[in-house]
Write an enzyme that holds these catalytic residues in place. Structure first.
Site, short mmCIF file in Angstrom:
data_model
loop_
_atom_site.label_atom_id
_atom_site.label_comp_id
_atom_site.label_asym_id
_atom_site.label_seq_id
_atom_site.Cartn_x
_atom_site.Cartn_y
_atom_site.Cartn_z
N LYS A 13 0.83 -1.21 0.00
CA LYS A 13 0.00 0.00 0.00
C LYS A 13 0.87 1.27 0.00
O LYS A 13 0.62 2.19 -0.76
CB LYS A 13 -0.93 0.04 1.23
CG LYS A 13 -1.90 -1.12 1.32
CD LYS A 13 -2.86 -0.96 2.49
CE LYS A 13 -2.21 -0.95 3.85
NZ LYS A 13 -1.55 -2.23 4.23
N ARG A 88 -9.46 1.04 8.79
CA ARG A 88 -9.06 -0.33 9.10
C ARG A 88 -10.13 -1.06 9.89
O ARG A 88 -9.94 -2.23 10.21
CB ARG A 88 -7.78 -0.31 9.94
CG ARG A 88 -6.51 -0.74 9.18
CD ARG A 88 -5.37 -0.47 10.13
NE ARG A 88 -4.16 -1.17 9.91
CZ ARG A 88 -3.06 -0.63 9.39
NH1 ARG A 88 -3.09 0.59 8.91
NH2 ARG A 88 -1.94 -1.30 9.34
N ARG A 150 -0.32 -8.61 13.52
CA ARG A 150 -0.85 -7.60 12.58
C ARG A 150 -1.77 -8.26 11.56
O ARG A 150 -2.80 -7.70 11.19
CB ARG A 150 0.31 -6.88 11.88
CG ARG A 150 1.08 -5.98 12.83
CD ARG A 150 2.43 -5.55 12.27
NE ARG A 150 2.33 -4.70 11.11
CZ ARG A 150 3.35 -4.46 10.28
NH1 ARG A 150 4.53 -5.03 10.49
NH2 ARG A 150 3.20 -3.67 9.26
P1 AMP Z 1 1.00 0.60 9.09
O1 AMP Z 1 2.15 1.54 8.92
O2 AMP Z 1 -0.18 0.99 8.25
O3 AMP Z 1 1.40 -0.84 8.90
O4 AMP Z 1 0.51 0.73 10.60
C1 AMP Z 1 1.37 0.42 11.68
C2 AMP Z 1 0.56 0.27 12.95
O5 AMP Z 1 -0.08 1.51 13.26
C3 AMP Z 1 -0.58 -0.75 12.88
O6 AMP Z 1 -0.14 -2.07 13.14
C4 AMP Z 1 -1.50 -0.22 13.99
O7 AMP Z 1 -0.99 -0.53 15.27
C5 AMP Z 1 -1.38 1.28 13.80
N1 AMP Z 1 -2.38 1.79 12.82
C6 AMP Z 1 -2.13 2.35 11.60
N2 AMP Z 1 -3.26 2.70 11.00
C7 AMP Z 1 -4.27 2.35 11.84
C8 AMP Z 1 -5.67 2.43 11.76
N3 AMP Z 1 -6.29 2.96 10.69
N4 AMP Z 1 -6.39 1.98 12.82
C9 AMP Z 1 -5.79 1.46 13.91
N5 AMP Z 1 -4.46 1.33 14.04
C10 AMP Z 1 -3.69 1.77 13.02
#
Ligand code: AMP
Length: 193
Positions: A13, A88, A150
């Site tokens: 993404k 999410r 995750r």
């Molecule tokens: P990402 O960089 O998108 O992989 O996000 C890293 C971490 O941030 C995730 O594993 C969640 O702990 C938190 N996170 C990011 N976006 C969200 C979201 N929309 N809702 C809840 N937690 C989020």
């Protein structure tokens, strides 16, 4: 253009969002990046989110909805936005719909990147290795152990969004197993169809 990029961790993404930024000149809004910045800055939000992120769980809808609501109101988001990693949960999907309705804006598409689970963990480990080799900070959640959590959070809370957006006629599914260029080309194609 207002676009949501959906897909499990490691689906690509962020990589594809960066390309869409270049192609369309609109900002990428990554909740993961914004939360990591809050953690690094030691803000109240960052303090609340840190342990949850390190465990691979989802930060609360209230916190995430608030940071998106603040960011999406900025002038540079007026002509469009690429939402990467948000929404999410179904509650977040409702929240984004409300945010857009308040501004009389509409969502143009939701692009889902589909990648085999087995390929995902390899991509995460590679990302961590590449960051380390480049002397960049390595994400604490880019380990096979945290990745499992995750992915579990993805299936439990995020995967239902594909049915939600499909029912609304907004879902566009893209095979995320190809090369970065192939996936970019397929996204371009589904967006123009
Ligand atoms: P990402 O960089 O998108 O992989 O996000 C890293 C971490 O941030 C995730 O594993 C969640 O702990 C938190 N996170 C990011 N976006 C969200 C979201 N929309 N809702 C809840 N937690 C989020």
């Amino acid at each position: 253009m207002r676009l949501i990029l959906l897909g499990p961790p490691g689906a690509g993404k962020g990589t594809q969002a960066a390309r869409l930024v270049e192609a369309h000149g609109i900002p990428q809004l990554s909740t993961g990046d914004m939360l990591r910045a809050a953690v690094a800055a030691g803000t109240e939000t960052g303090l609340k989110a840190k342990a949850i992120m390190e465990a691979g769980d989802l930060v609360s809808d209230d916190i995430v909805n608030q940071i998106v609501a603040d960011r999406i109101s900025a002038p540079d988001c007026a002509s469009g936005v690429i939402l990467d990693g948000y929404p999410r949960t179904l509650a977040q999907a409702d929240a984004v719909e409300e945010m857009m309705a308040e501004k009389s804006l509409t969502l143009d598409a939701v692009v889902e990147l589909v990648v085999d689970d087995r390929a995902l963990v390899g991509r995460i480990v590679k990302r961590a290795e590449e960051a380390a080799a480049a002397g960049q900070p390595v994400r604490k959640d880019d380990t096979p152990e945290v990745f499992d959590e995750r992915l579990r959070a993805y299936y439990k809370s995020t995967a239902p969004l594909t049915g939600y957006y499909y029912a609304k006629g907004q879902l566009k599914t893209v095979d995320g197993m190809g090369t970065i260029d192939e996936v970019t080309a397929e996204i371009r194609s589904v967006l123009s169809s």
